[in-house]
Scaffold this active site. Structure first.
Site, mmCIF file in Angstrom:
data_model
loop_
_atom_site.group_PDB
_atom_site.id
_atom_site.type_symbol
_atom_site.label_atom_id
_atom_site.label_comp_id
_atom_site.label_asym_id
_atom_site.label_seq_id
_atom_site.Cartn_x
_atom_site.Cartn_y
_atom_site.Cartn_z
ATOM 1 N N GLN A 214 0.572 -1.084 0.212
ATOM 2 C CA GLN A 214 -0.200 -0.180 -0.086
ATOM 3 C C GLN A 214 1.398 0.932 0.101
ATOM 4 O OE1 GLN A 214 -1.095 -2.333 3.654
ATOM 5 N NE2 GLN A 214 -2.306 -0.771 3.843
ATOM 6 N N ASP A 216 3.002 2.263 -2.725
ATOM 7 C CA ASP A 216 3.650 2.176 -3.314
ATOM 8 C C ASP A 216 3.758 1.641 -4.618
ATOM 9 O OD1 ASP A 216 5.971 1.908 -1.642
ATOM 10 O OD2 ASP A 216 5.195 -0.275 -1.203
ATOM 11 N N SER A 217 2.177 2.601 -4.640
ATOM 12 C CA SER A 217 1.807 2.396 -6.478
ATOM 13 C C SER A 217 2.807 3.166 -7.238
ATOM 14 C CB SER A 217 0.374 2.296 -6.192
ATOM 15 O OG SER A 217 -0.411 1.559 -5.998
#
Length: 268
Positions: A214, A216-217
């Protein structure tokens, strides 16, 4: 099916690297960086040194990115809503500690979202134009062929260190092995719909334990080229949970979209 984009609440916004057996969520809604004291007790990952990956960018909506040109950040399409003028994003650059007073912060002026996302041809990439060029920070070249789409990759980010966890204050790094398209699809679930020409899988298939997560997109997946220089081969896109066995991370295959990225950047 707990499929998650590594962005804010359910997407890989921060490089959450989970220890074996720990579930680390891909990307969840953006959260503020945790103001925790320095620690080496990051689950599964290690702290990146200042200047180790200088082109890493943290975006205020809870995503990561890489400096593509001195004035353009390459990130994921699912991190932004549309193409057009946008002055609401702040890019933080030049530091591994998001609370460092040495951080460079630059506002966005425009966003270009891949016109092929989300479609059957893939294309989870986007460009963010900054209000002014950033000086003194190297850019990260992107792969223009499939020559580097295998081997061992490095991932980095400020995302959660456990599935569903909080975003991090310090940049974390980890390495993940390439997973072939056929092996990735064989894991079933959402992986069966992998777009071969547009997506790359990476992770420890049998054991899990290391992954982006979560927050790191939009961040880069990279490796050394034949000259020993870093080159970006992927963009953190999606996965089922974080660091689970038989649930590798899925990354945008940058080489497939290299020409489109170059042309779009030239027009910003």
């Amino acid at each position: 099916m707990n499929i998650k984009r590594r962005f804010s609440l359910l997407k890989k916004t921060l490089i959450a690297v989970a220890a074996a057996g720990t579930l680390a969520g891909l990307a969840t809604a953006p959260q503020a960086a945790a103001a925790q004291p320095p620690s080496t007790d990051v689950v599964g990952g290690t702290r990146a040194a200042q200047g180790e990956f200088p082109w890493m960018v943290r975006l205020s909506m809870g995503c990561g990115g890489a400096l593509y040109t001195p004035q353009i950040v390459l990130t994921a399409a699912h991190c932004v809503s549309r193409t057009g003028a946008n002055t609401g994003i702040t890019a933080t650059l030049g530091v591994v500690d998001l609370q460092s007073t040495a951080a460079k912060k630059v506002k966005s002026t425009y966003v270009y979202r891949s016109p092929t996302y989300p479609t059957s041809t893939g294309g989870d990439w986007a460009l963010i134009k900054l209000a002014s060029p950033v000086s003194g920070i190297p850019t990260l070249p992107i792969a223009t062929s499939t020559a580097y789409n295998s081997g061992t990759f490095t991932v980095a980010g400020w995302g959660a260190a456990t599935e569903g966890g909080a975003q991090q204050r310090y940049l974390l790094k980890a390495t993940v092995p390439f997973v072939s398209d056929s092996t990735c699809k064989a894991q079933g679930g959402s992986y069966a719909d992998l777009i071969d020409s547009a997506e790359i899988c990476a992770g420890n298939i049998n054991s899990g334990g290391v992954d982006t997560c979560q927050g790191d997109s939009g961040g880069p997946m990279f490796r050394r080229d034949s000259a020993g220089a870093w080159i970006q081969v992927g963009i953190v896109s999606w996965g089922e949970g974080c660091a689970r066995a038989h649930a590798p991370g899925v990354y945008t295959e940058v080489s497939t979209f290299a020409t489109a990225i170059k042309n779009a950047a030239a027009g910003l």
